[in-house]
Write a protein that holds these residues in place. Structure first.
Motif, PDB file in Angstrom:
ATOM      1  N   ALA A  22       0.830  -1.212   0.000  1.00 14.52           N
ATOM      2  CA  ALA A  22       0.000   0.000   0.000  1.00 14.52           C
ATOM      3  C   ALA A  22       0.858   1.254   0.000  1.00 14.52           C
ATOM      4  O   ALA A  22       0.587   2.206  -0.749  1.00 14.52           O
ATOM      5  CB  ALA A  22      -0.929  -0.007   1.211  1.00 14.52           C
ATOM      6  N   VAL A  23       1.894   1.282   0.817  1.00 12.40           N
ATOM      7  CA  VAL A  23       2.772   2.456   0.863  1.00 12.40           C
ATOM      8  C   VAL A  23       3.544   2.588  -0.449  1.00 12.40           C
ATOM      9  O   VAL A  23       3.705   3.694  -0.974  1.00 12.40           O
ATOM     10  CB  VAL A  23       3.725   2.382   2.073  1.00 12.40           C
ATOM     11  CG1 VAL A  23       4.751   3.505   2.020  1.00 12.40           C
ATOM     12  CG2 VAL A  23       2.933   2.459   3.372  1.00 12.40           C
ATOM     13  N   LEU A  24       3.990   1.481  -1.006  1.00  9.23           N
ATOM     14  CA  LEU A  24       4.697   1.519  -2.285  1.00  9.23           C
ATOM     15  C   LEU A  24       3.789   2.058  -3.395  1.00  9.23           C
ATOM     16  O   LEU A  24       4.198   2.914  -4.185  1.00  9.23           O
ATOM     17  CB  LEU A  24       5.216   0.128  -2.652  1.00  9.23           C
ATOM     18  CG  LEU A  24       6.005   0.010  -3.955  1.00  9.23           C
ATOM     19  CD1 LEU A  24       7.280   0.851  -3.877  1.00  9.23           C
ATOM     20  CD2 LEU A  24       6.353  -1.442  -4.224  1.00  9.23           C
ATOM     21  N   ALA A  25       2.548   1.585  -3.433  1.00  8.14           N
ATOM     22  CA  ALA A  25       1.601   2.062  -4.444  1.00  8.14           C
ATOM     23  C   ALA A  25       1.319   3.552  -4.274  1.00  8.14           C
ATOM     24  O   ALA A  25       1.252   4.309  -5.253  1.00  8.14           O
ATOM     25  CB  ALA A  25       0.307   1.264  -4.359  1.00  8.14           C
ATOM     26  N   MET A  26       1.156   3.997  -3.022  1.00  9.18           N
ATOM     27  CA  MET A  26       0.920   5.410  -2.774  1.00  9.18           C
ATOM     28  C   MET A  26       2.131   6.246  -3.193  1.00  9.18           C
ATOM     29  O   MET A  26       1.984   7.314  -3.788  1.00  9.18           O
ATOM     30  CB  MET A  26       0.618   5.653  -1.296  1.00  9.18           C
ATOM     31  CG  MET A  26       0.321   7.110  -1.006  1.00  9.18           C
ATOM     32  SD  MET A  26       0.748   7.687   0.638  1.00  9.18           S
ATOM     33  CE  MET A  26       2.368   7.102   0.931  1.00  9.18           C
ATOM     34  N   ALA A  27       3.324   5.756  -2.908  1.00 12.14           N
ATOM     35  CA  ALA A  27       4.541   6.485  -3.267  1.00 12.14           C
ATOM     36  C   ALA A  27       4.673   6.609  -4.783  1.00 12.14           C
ATOM     37  O   ALA A  27       5.002   7.690  -5.301  1.00 12.14           O
ATOM     38  CB  ALA A  27       5.763   5.783  -2.682  1.00 12.14           C
ATOM     39  N   ILE A  28       4.436   5.533  -5.489  1.00 10.40           N
ATOM     40  CA  ILE A  28       4.531   5.572  -6.957  1.00 10.40           C
ATOM     41  C   ILE A  28       3.480   6.506  -7.522  1.00 10.40           C
ATOM     42  O   ILE A  28       3.781   7.341  -8.393  1.00 10.40           O
ATOM     43  CB  ILE A  28       4.409   4.152  -7.541  1.00 10.40           C
ATOM     44  CG1 ILE A  28       5.647   3.332  -7.171  1.00 10.40           C
ATOM     45  CG2 ILE A  28       4.221   4.203  -9.051  1.00 10.40           C
ATOM     46  CD1 ILE A  28       5.539   1.865  -7.505  1.00 10.40           C
TER      47      ILE A  28
END
Length: 69
Positions: A22-28
């Motif tokens: 979830a954090v990776l998707a938000m960052a991207i």
């Protein structure tokens, strides 16, 4: 932002892998919105480094969770 989202998801008892994704998707999504992957804005490395800056929170959460289990 990454630490805040990690805290919210950890409070909701989300699994560590789900928190990381979830954090990776938000960052991207954030960096795509900023245009940091475009060559005109120093991309793609500017975007990649900014995405990595979001990940310490979920990685620490994952490490603590793995240690406690």
């Amino acid at each position: 932002m990454g630490i805040g989202l990690t805290a919210v998801l950890a409070g909701l008892a989300a699994p560590p892998l789900a928190v990381f994704v979830a954090v990776l998707a938000m960052a991207i999504a954030h960096e795509v919105g900023d245009g940091d992957f475009l060559p005109a804005n120093g991309g793609p490395w500017n975007g990649v480094l900014d995405v990595l800056a979001f990940l310490p929170g979920p990685l620490v959460f994952w490490a603590i969770h793995a240690y406690l289990i």
